[in-house]
Design a protein around this motif. Structure first.
Motif, short mmCIF file in Angstrom:
data_model
loop_
_atom_site.label_atom_id
_atom_site.label_comp_id
_atom_site.label_asym_id
_atom_site.label_seq_id
_atom_site.Cartn_x
_atom_site.Cartn_y
_atom_site.Cartn_z
N ILE B 160 0.72 -1.33 0.10
CA ILE B 160 -0.06 0.05 -0.16
C ILE B 160 0.86 1.31 0.06
O ILE B 160 1.76 1.24 0.91
CB ILE B 160 -0.88 -0.18 1.13
CG1 ILE B 160 -1.81 -1.38 1.01
CG2 ILE B 160 -1.73 1.20 1.21
CD1 ILE B 160 -2.50 -1.68 2.31
N GLY B 187 -2.65 3.97 -1.75
CA GLY B 187 -3.19 4.09 -0.23
C GLY B 187 -3.55 5.68 0.07
O GLY B 187 -3.66 5.99 1.19
N GLY B 188 -3.34 6.43 -1.02
CA GLY B 188 -3.92 7.89 -0.75
C GLY B 188 -2.47 8.66 -0.09
O GLY B 188 -1.39 8.27 -0.30
N LYS B 189 -2.91 9.67 0.61
CA LYS B 189 -1.92 10.82 1.09
C LYS B 189 -0.89 9.82 2.15
O LYS B 189 -1.07 8.88 2.79
CB LYS B 189 -2.36 11.52 1.93
CG LYS B 189 -3.57 12.70 1.03
CD LYS B 189 -3.99 13.65 1.62
CE LYS B 189 -4.94 14.74 0.94
NZ LYS B 189 -5.46 15.67 1.55
N GLU B 191 -0.03 11.02 5.08
CA GLU B 191 -0.61 10.56 6.20
C GLU B 191 -1.23 9.30 6.61
O GLU B 191 -1.55 8.82 7.89
CB GLU B 191 -1.77 11.77 6.65
CG GLU B 191 -3.03 11.76 5.81
CD GLU B 191 -4.02 12.89 6.33
OE1 GLU B 191 -3.65 13.98 6.42
OE2 GLU B 191 -5.28 12.72 6.21
N ASN B 192 -1.89 8.75 5.43
CA ASN B 192 -2.57 7.44 5.84
C ASN B 192 -1.51 6.25 6.21
O ASN B 192 -1.94 5.30 6.52
CB ASN B 192 -3.26 6.98 4.50
CG ASN B 192 -4.58 7.85 4.12
OD1 ASN B 192 -4.81 8.40 5.16
ND2 ASN B 192 -4.77 7.96 2.72
N ILE B 195 -1.76 4.12 9.15
CA ILE B 195 -2.58 3.20 9.30
C ILE B 195 -1.80 1.81 8.94
O ILE B 195 -1.72 0.87 9.47
CB ILE B 195 -3.97 3.41 8.63
CG1 ILE B 195 -4.79 4.45 9.17
CG2 ILE B 195 -4.75 1.91 8.70
CD1 ILE B 195 -6.11 4.71 8.57
N VAL B 196 -1.02 2.09 7.66
CA VAL B 196 -0.17 1.15 7.17
C VAL B 196 0.58 0.54 8.07
O VAL B 196 0.92 -0.67 8.16
CB VAL B 196 0.10 1.49 5.66
CG1 VAL B 196 0.78 0.49 4.99
CG2 VAL B 196 -1.05 2.00 4.99
#
Lengths: 228, 228
Positions: B160, B187-189, B191-192, B195-196
């Motif tokens: 991701i 996985g987007g920005k 900042e995400n 979570i990963v």
């Protein structure tokens, strides 16, 4: 699982989806809602979808709870603590409470792709604190697409089950695997639910970026039967 | 990706595994380490595993960094900030830094199944703060089993990729997909990445509970080619 399952806050998309799938699997389901007549209406809708033999009724949350040894909590995070305080007298000692709550930042007007920090660690740990001893809490069903649940197809995802109690893990895992396609995965202790809850924020990001409503997860590399 | 990739802190299991797989894919790799001669030894080991044609050398971290437009950071969390402060002058403006760091609680003597809170949100965001503008940071490769990377088989997991820069996402995604079996997921920005990064704590739980070293994740329900 012979007794009924109460789905508290069960009139939302997640609760309806789980109710539909469990009713199809022959499980007795009580939909709970703040508004008992709304719960009855939703139960009736699902009854019609499932067809003859479906055992599904609706009731106000506390009443639903009082009739079940296994409750599933599917409310938005902003409603979680208040509902649990209200339900505390109705939750039976020895019962199992499966919490699917995700502390999305949307609960306080933030983005649905972001997750709030919960003092206890996981929203499910907040639940455990609020219900007190005697009720066993499980974190599960956070990552299952409501969009897929409401359909007929197999649901291509794992349900990661976090709890400190082996019997409760078995009950939640068996319920998960009553839904075609779903595989239950042992996610360890209840405290690990904080990670599983956050994954839902990532899934919402994926849904947005890939323009779908079906993002889910599968764990790989485990010596258990692969997912569907 | 014509230029070399520097794998900083690349003598650990994750760095070695990535180096092996990328060298096999024909990529030029520079293993970086605090100790340049140790990096050279590891590079030689991997060279022997890959066989003729492998383009892999070893160097002290700053030197490795100075020769690459794409760096991958695979140090333990406790070494991350110090290394980045030291590398700052060596990191080229316009370069891409792919951060695989996971803030495991083991970094401070805690359990490897638990993750620390990082002030900036993600360890990769701490990296972005430390390297300053001009270097584009990507969070990726957190969830790939080092045990699988060191083998020959396809690696059954997704990577991701979190970043605020589309070009950097493409570079990291292409690198991920040079490893047989791996699929890159947007996985987007950046900042995400928090979570990963945390998912790795869950994977360690799964490795312990299922007695394996191969736990990984796949995302489901996305309109991109399925994983291997």
């Amino acid at each position: 699982m012979s007794g009924p399952i109460a789905i508290l806050g069960g009139t939302g998309p997640q609760g309806r989806g789980l109710a539909l799938r469990w009713a199809r699997a022959g499980q007795t389901v009580i939909i709970g809602s703040r508004d008992g007549s709304r719960a009855q209406n939703v139960a009736q809708e699902i009854n019609q979808k499932v067809g003859s033999g479906a055992q599904i009724t609706g009731a106000e949350n506390s009443a639903a709870c009082a009739h079940a040894n296994v409750c599933v909590l599917t409310v938005p995070f902003e409603a979680q603590a208040e509902l649990l305080k209200q339900l505390k007298p109705a939750l039976k000692p020895g019962s199992i409470l499966i919490d699917a709550t995700v502390p999305l930042a949307a609960s306080v007007g933030g983005r649905p792709t972001r997750v709030l920090g919960v003092w206890q660690g996981a929203a499910a740990q907040q639940t455990a604190e609020l219900v007190g001893k005697g009720v066993t809490v499980v974190g599960a069903f956070h990552n299952v697409s409501a969009e897929l649940l409401k359909g007929d197809a197999e649901v291509d995802c794992d349900v990661i089950v976090c709890t400190d109690d082996d019997n409760a893990r078995k009950v939640a895992s068996d319920l998960a695997e009553k839904i075609p396609g779903i595989r239950a995965v042992d996610g360890g202790k209840l405290e690990n639910a904080r990670i599983v809850e956050q994954i839902t924020g990532l899934l919402i990001t994926l849904n947005i970026r890939y323009k779908v409503h079906s993002a889910g997860i599968r764990m790989t590399g485990l010596p258990i039967r692969p997912g569907a």
